[in-house]
Write an enzyme that holds these catalytic residues in place. Structure first.
Site, PDB file in Angstrom:
ATOM      1  NE  ARG A 233      -2.805   0.150   3.294  1.00  0.00           N
ATOM      2  CZ  ARG A 233      -3.766   0.536   4.119  1.00  0.00           C
ATOM      3  NH1 ARG A 233      -5.001   0.178   3.902  1.00  0.00           N
ATOM      4  NH2 ARG A 233      -3.474   1.274   5.162  1.00  0.00           N
ATOM      5  CB  ALA A 234       4.284   1.786   1.068  1.00  0.00           C
TER       6      ALA A 234
ATOM      7  CB  CYS B  56       7.796  31.358  27.715  1.00  0.00           C
ATOM      8  SG  CYS B  56       8.551  29.778  28.143  1.00  0.00           S
TER       9      CYS B  56
ATOM     10  CB  CYS C 120      11.436  32.518  29.483  1.00  0.00           C
ATOM     11  SG  CYS C 120      11.540  32.133  27.717  1.00  0.00           S
TER      12      CYS C 120
ATOM     13  CG  HIS D  16      10.938  30.732  24.146  1.00  0.00           C
ATOM     14  ND1 HIS D  16      10.125  30.231  25.131  1.00  0.00           N
ATOM     15  CD2 HIS D  16      10.164  30.830  23.019  1.00  0.00           C
ATOM     16  CE1 HIS D  16       8.894  30.049  24.639  1.00  0.00           C
ATOM     17  NE2 HIS D  16       8.901  30.403  23.378  1.00  0.00           N
TER      18      HIS D  16
ATOM     19  CG  ASN E   5       5.211  14.662  25.361  1.00  0.00           C
ATOM     20  OD1 ASN E   5       5.495  13.611  24.782  1.00  0.00           O
ATOM     21  ND2 ASN E   5       4.300  14.753  26.280  1.00  0.00           N
TER      22      ASN E   5
ATOM     23  N   GLY F 108       1.092  17.377  22.019  1.00  0.00           N
ATOM     24  CA  GLY F 108       0.510  17.916  23.241  1.00  0.00           C
ATOM     25  C   GLY F 108       1.477  18.755  24.054  1.00  0.00           C
TER      26      GLY F 108
ATOM     27  CB  SER G 282       1.189  23.465  26.334  1.00  0.00           C
ATOM     28  OG  SER G 282       1.967  23.139  27.474  1.00  0.00           O
TER      29      SER G 282
ATOM     30  CG  HIS H 254      11.658  27.328  27.216  1.00  0.00           C
ATOM     31  ND1 HIS H 254      11.920  28.664  27.408  1.00  0.00           N
ATOM     32  CD2 HIS H 254      12.741  26.678  27.688  1.00  0.00           C
ATOM     33  CE1 HIS H 254      13.105  28.802  27.973  1.00  0.00           C
ATOM     34  NE2 HIS H 254      13.619  27.613  28.166  1.00  0.00           N
TER      35      HIS H 254
ATOM     36  CG  HIS I  11       9.902  21.597  28.592  1.00  0.00           C
ATOM     37  ND1 HIS I  11       9.333  22.216  27.503  1.00  0.00           N
ATOM     38  CD2 HIS I  11       8.921  20.829  29.128  1.00  0.00           C
ATOM     39  CE1 HIS I  11       8.063  21.868  27.397  1.00  0.00           C
ATOM     40  NE2 HIS I  11       7.785  21.012  28.371  1.00  0.00           N
TER      41      HIS I  11
ATOM     42  CD  GLN J 138       6.180  16.561  31.575  1.00  0.00           C
ATOM     43  OE1 GLN J 138       5.609  16.238  32.607  1.00  0.00           O
ATOM     44  NE2 GLN J 138       5.557  16.716  30.427  1.00  0.00           N
TER      45      GLN J 138
ATOM     46  CD  GLU K 184      10.951  -1.536  25.826  1.00  0.00           C
ATOM     47  OE1 GLU K 184      12.036  -1.185  26.310  1.00  0.00           O
ATOM     48  OE2 GLU K 184      10.345  -0.866  24.962  1.00  0.00           O
TER      49      GLU K 184
ATOM     50  CG  HIS L 291      12.476   2.239  28.091  1.00  0.00           C
ATOM     51  ND1 HIS L 291      11.765   1.675  27.062  1.00  0.00           N
ATOM     52  CD2 HIS L 291      11.596   3.008  28.807  1.00  0.00           C
ATOM     53  CE1 HIS L 291      10.493   2.080  27.147  1.00  0.00           C
ATOM     54  NE2 HIS L 291      10.381   2.895  28.172  1.00  0.00           N
TER      55      HIS L 291
ATOM     56  CE  LYS M 221       1.017   4.018  12.957  1.00  0.00           C
ATOM     57  NZ  LYS M 221       0.419   3.314  11.815  1.00  0.00           N
TER      58      LYS M 221
ATOM     59  CD  GLN N  38      -1.529  -0.759   8.132  1.00  0.00           C
ATOM     60  OE1 GLN N  38      -1.910   0.336   8.514  1.00  0.00           O
ATOM     61  NE2 GLN N  38      -1.132  -0.987   6.898  1.00  0.00           N
TER      62      GLN N  38
HETATM   63 ZN   LIG Z   1      12.502   0.491  25.612  1.00  0.00          ZN
HETATM   64 ZN   LIG Z   2      10.572  30.122  27.150  1.00  0.00          ZN
END
Ligand SMILES: [Zn+2]
Ligand SMILES: [Zn+2]
Ligand SMILES: [Zn+2]
Length: 344
Positions: free
Chosen positions: A25-26, A49, A52, A114, A154, A160, A162, A165, A167, A169, A183, A282, A312, A324
């Protein structure tokens, strides 16, 4: 079976889950690419921000005028420390089960700037970030009720995030989360049956086969895993066998900075826009047990498929059946390899 033509499923040896591959299909994903949306250039400092230097966060706390990396406890943390251990199992039926989860959520700014990203920061600046990660892993991992330290980034509104800047977590928890837990089971079982490490063997195989390699240096390889689900998924894996940032040498730490820069810079060239992704490391659980099965690695899960805007989605069969993909991991790797090479 022709892996380049026939529909087939591939086993993820790290999780024992399958992915369906439909190469017939690619179309090459970068064909039909739309013109990149000109993204507004971020300013070096943004007065609105909350990350900052010198700005006030939503909780009313003022950031210091920091000049390298900056760590703070998340103001709206998903977890909190000191929660007493308790377990609920209504009528002992195993149907309504809950457990307390003490934990700590921190946020690390990579830079006071930033407008920078891992792809555009200098290697010296990324070295400071890697140093900070290692320090946090050591500190949080040594706490009595913390058995796992998850460092993740992220990147991009699509994921997501927001705030642009730069960073990441850290969520440090009493339990070992689902993904690393699966795993670890697979790695332990491979070690028991082969008396060798799963990822050591896998990396050796990928280096021999070459088809899915993206970039490499003295300490690390970056490759599109055989079982990749996301179109441009990358696994960054240590060449040497070790379990966590507690065990890497200064040279390996620098090699990690280098490979992260290579991967993120190649990503930004795929569709000519800052590439969104979730990435994370990990590492060995910090539960005090010996984990010879655990091999240090990072996953990059970017959502983009065909252009800067076409992503996707994990819906339908993927949600109810099995993930898939259409373009093969080998084709994605070929593209990323060219782009990584062009950066050298
Ligand atoms: Zn892993
Ligand atoms: Zn910033
Ligand atoms: Zn290994």
């Amino acid at each position: 079976m022709k892996l380049t033509e026939d529909p087939h499923r591939r086993l993820n040896a790290l999780t024992n889950e399958w992915v369906l591959v439909s190469p017939h299909r690619a179309t090459r994903p970068w064909q039909g690419e739309v013109a990149p949306i000109p993204s507004a250039k971020e300013p070096a400092y943004d007065p609105t921000c909350y990350l900052c230097p010198g700005n006030t966060r939503a909780g009313g706390i003022q950031n210091p005028a920091y000049s390298s990396t900056f760590i703070f406890e998340n103001d709206f943390a998903a977890l909190k420390p000191g929660v007493a251990h308790s377990r609920l199992d209504v009528d002992g039926m195993g149907l309504l089960v809950a457990e307390s989860e003490p934990g700590i959520c921190r946020l690390i700014c990579f830079s006071p700037r930033h407008d920078l990203t891992l792809a555009t920061m200098s290697l010296d600046q990324i070295d400071l970030v890697v140093d900070t990660w290692a320090g946090q892993f050591r500190e949080l991992g040594s706490l009595a009720d913390i058995n796992h330290v998850q460092i993740f980034e992220n990147r991009g509104a699509m994921m997501g995030a927001s705030n642009p800047h730069p960073h990441c977590q850290i969520w440090a928890t009493a339990s070992i989360p689902e993904a690393p837990s699966k795993e670890l089971i697979a790695q332990r079982s491979y070690l028991n049956s082969h008396t060798r490490c799963l990822l050591c063997d896998y990396v050796a195989l990928e280096i021999r086969q070459k088809a899915r390699m993206v970039s490499e240096n003295d300490g690390f390889v970056a490759l599109v895993p055989f079982w990749a689900v996301w179109p441009f998924e990358i696994l960054v894996c240590a060449r040497r066998h070790f379990g966590s940032m507690n065990e890497f040498s200064a040279h390996e730490a620098h090699c990690l900075s280098d490979i992260l820069q290579r991967v993120t810079a190649a990503y930004d060239k795929v569709f000519g826009v800052p590439f969104p992704y979730s990435m994370g490391f990990h590492q060995s659980p910090t539960d005090g047990a010996h984990h010879p099965e655990c091999h240090f690695h990072a996953h990059f899960y970017p959502p983009l498929l065909r252009s800067a805007t076409i992503r996707k989605h994990m819906v339908g069969f993927e949600m109810l059946g099995t993930p898939q993909r259409d373009i093969t991991p080998e084709i994605a790797a070929e593209r990323l390899r060219e782009l990584a090479k062009a950066s050298d």
